[in-house]
Design a protein around this motif. Structure first.
Motif, PDB file in Angstrom:
ATOM      1  N   TYR A 131      -2.486 -17.429   8.743  1.00 26.07           N
ATOM      2  CA  TYR A 131      -1.967 -16.527   7.644  1.00 26.07           C
ATOM      3  C   TYR A 131      -3.173 -15.768   6.835  1.00 26.07           C
ATOM      4  N   ALA A 132      -2.772 -14.614   6.189  1.00 28.37           N
ATOM      5  CA  ALA A 132      -3.740 -13.930   5.587  1.00 28.37           C
ATOM      6  C   ALA A 132      -2.753 -13.579   3.970  1.00 28.37           C
ATOM      7  N   MET A 133      -3.737 -13.753   3.111  1.00 28.11           N
ATOM      8  CA  MET A 133      -3.128 -13.623   1.695  1.00 28.11           C
ATOM      9  C   MET A 133      -3.987 -12.256   1.064  1.00 28.11           C
ATOM     10  N   GLY A 166      -5.353  -5.958  -2.851  1.00 29.30           N
ATOM     11  CA  GLY A 166      -5.734  -5.664  -1.258  1.00 29.30           C
ATOM     12  C   GLY A 166      -6.754  -6.590  -1.035  1.00 29.30           C
ATOM     13  N   ASP A 167      -7.409  -7.367  -1.957  1.00 24.40           N
ATOM     14  CA  ASP A 167      -8.615  -8.143  -1.483  1.00 24.40           C
ATOM     15  C   ASP A 167      -7.881  -9.319  -0.876  1.00 24.40           C
ATOM     16  N   LEU A 168      -8.558  -9.557   0.415  1.00 27.06           N
ATOM     17  CA  LEU A 168      -8.249 -10.783   1.215  1.00 27.06           C
ATOM     18  C   LEU A 168      -8.887 -11.991   0.920  1.00 27.06           C
ATOM     19  N   HIS A 218     -10.610 -17.529  -4.809  1.00 26.46           N
ATOM     20  CA  HIS A 218     -11.943 -16.761  -5.463  1.00 26.46           C
ATOM     21  C   HIS A 218     -13.106 -16.462  -4.426  1.00 26.46           C
ATOM     22  N   ARG A 219     -13.007 -16.802  -3.204  1.00 24.06           N
ATOM     23  CA  ARG A 219     -13.642 -16.435  -2.021  1.00 24.06           C
ATOM     24  C   ARG A 219     -13.193 -15.449  -1.331  1.00 24.06           C
ATOM     25  N   THR A 220     -12.926 -14.180  -1.832  1.00 23.69           N
ATOM     26  CA  THR A 220     -12.383 -12.974  -0.977  1.00 23.69           C
ATOM     27  C   THR A 220     -13.464 -12.375   0.027  1.00 23.69           C
ATOM     28  N   ALA A 251     -15.636 -12.930   6.685  1.00 19.68           N
ATOM     29  CA  ALA A 251     -14.679 -13.544   6.958  1.00 19.68           C
ATOM     30  C   ALA A 251     -14.934 -14.679   8.098  1.00 19.68           C
ATOM     31  N   GLU A 252     -15.702 -14.309   8.953  1.00 20.07           N
ATOM     32  CA  GLU A 252     -15.994 -15.365   9.913  1.00 20.07           C
ATOM     33  C   GLU A 252     -16.845 -16.741   9.564  1.00 20.07           C
TER      34      GLU A 252
END
Length: 376
Positions: free
Chosen positions: A299-301, A306-308, A316-318, A336-337
């Motif tokens: 899942y993605a939030m 629009g910060d992922l 806090h770790r977008t 992200a990786e």
């Protein structure tokens, strides 16, 4: 630690058996097909919940618009397989264009399960927004809310006198007006309301509303209250959890089903008990229960701007902005990786429904999958 309630031996047997069922395999760091998209559509809220940071935020970035959401979804290949979308906040019903956001999603994903998480404090606004969604063809809509005690106990957590009365009125009227719509309550366990857990569980049970609980999260990097548990408040919380586990076992004949080796008849029962069992353990010693966490994979939030991010605990770790750079670029960027690799190292932990339930569901599918016959 002094405990007032002793679970029956039959329940102890059930818990011992369930504790031996594996939850997940070794952790992986790669990105899986995304199945759920969670969008915080606003930080605004009409309540001031003690544990929430949304209403405290002073820097309000522009909120994602229906046009922006449409462009993001149309441009994304990674999101084409989602099965569930959740609109949350803040208070989503404060968005006048909420039905437009919902319609953007269901138009692109027919048959998707769409949830709205609301405090249900404004019954009139609730019905207005839900009716707007239904008129735009939003089907398979479900609602989630919070029940943090009964009467004044709920009001104190929510920071508003009469919040409990308004919540329950909304819940009853949802049942009447939309009889086929699923409704769920979640209880945030705080040191101050731990003694009200069972009362809230019974209130939800009487109304036939799904009920769950989570330990309060101290969000790093966000302004909100922090919580510490004393020996007494922890004992009270564990006492309530044990009473709920015992009630679930008794009502559904869990002990008898295990003895008769009929556990495959009710995977949902074991899923529920495994969640409560591990919540009990997490309250006692917070740690990682599932080795393979789906955060950043299943899942993605997204924040209102629009910060992922990958997990409510690590919000806090977008890792990038899905509106400015495109969702797929944010999902696969080096940040992200790197975040996925950190999660795979098992240094973080939580026991929240959004993270735990998919893991438990997958474990039940593995356990009760039909065994293939071996031809000789």
């Amino acid at each position: 630690m002094n405990r007032r309630f002793r679970i029956p031996e039959s329940v102890s047997y059930v818990l011992k058996e369930l504790s031996s069922w594996p939850l997940s395999s070794a952790p992986r760091s790669g990105a899986n097909p995304i199945r759920e998209l969670h969008i915080e559509v606003t930080h605004r809220c009409d309540l001031k919940c003690r544990m929430c940071h949304h209403w405290r935020l002073k820097d309000r970035t522009p909120e994602i618009t229906p046009d922006q959401l449409a462009r993001m979804l149309d441009a994304s290949v990674r999101l084409r397989g989602i099965r569930t979308a959740v609109l949350t906040g803040g208070e989503p019903f404060l968005r006048p264009d909420l039905s437009e956001l919902a319609a953007v999603i269901v138009k692109r994903f027919p048959g998707i399960s769409l949830g709205i998480l609301s405090n249900l404090s404004n019954t009139g606004l609730l019905f207005r927004r839900v009716d707007e969604c239904l008129k735009k063809g939003v089907t398979r809509l479900w609602l989630g809310s919070s029940l943090d005690g009964v009467g004044p106990a709920h009001d104190r957590v929510r920071g508003s006198r009469g919040a409990y009365t308004r919540l329950m009125r909304s819940a009853r009227e949802v049942r009447t007006r939309y009889p086929g719509m699923d409704l769920a309550f979640n209880f945030t366990l705080l040191p101050s309301n731990a003694g009200k857990l069972v009362e809230a569980y019974l209130a939800a049970k009487e109304m036939k509303i799904w009920f769950g609980a989570q330990k309060v999260v101290n969000h790093e990097g966000f302004e909100a209250e922090t919580y510490s548990w004393t020996r007494q408040t922890l004992s009270t919380a564990l006492d309530g959890i044990d009473r709920i586990i015992t009630d679930i076992c008794a009502e559904n004949s869990a002990f008898e089903k295990l003895l008769a080796k009929r556990e495959s008849e009710t995977p949902w029962l074991w899923s529920s008990l495994i969640y409560w069992l591990n919540l009990r353990e997490y309250m006692t010693e917070p740690r990682r229960f599932m080795r393979d966490c789906y955060a950043g994979r299943r899942y993605a939030m997204l924040s209102p701007g629009g910060d992922l991010f990958f997990c409510p605990v690590r919000k806090h770790r977008t890792v990038g902005n899905a509106l400015k750079n495109g969702f797929d670029a944010a999902w696969t960027c080096p940040a992200a990786e790197a975040e996925r690799k950190l999660i795979a190292k098992e240094r973080c932990h939580c026991w929240l429904h959004c993270i735990a339930n998919p893991v438990i569901e997958n474990a039940m599918e593995r356990r009760f999958a039909p065994r293939r016959k071996i031809c000789r």
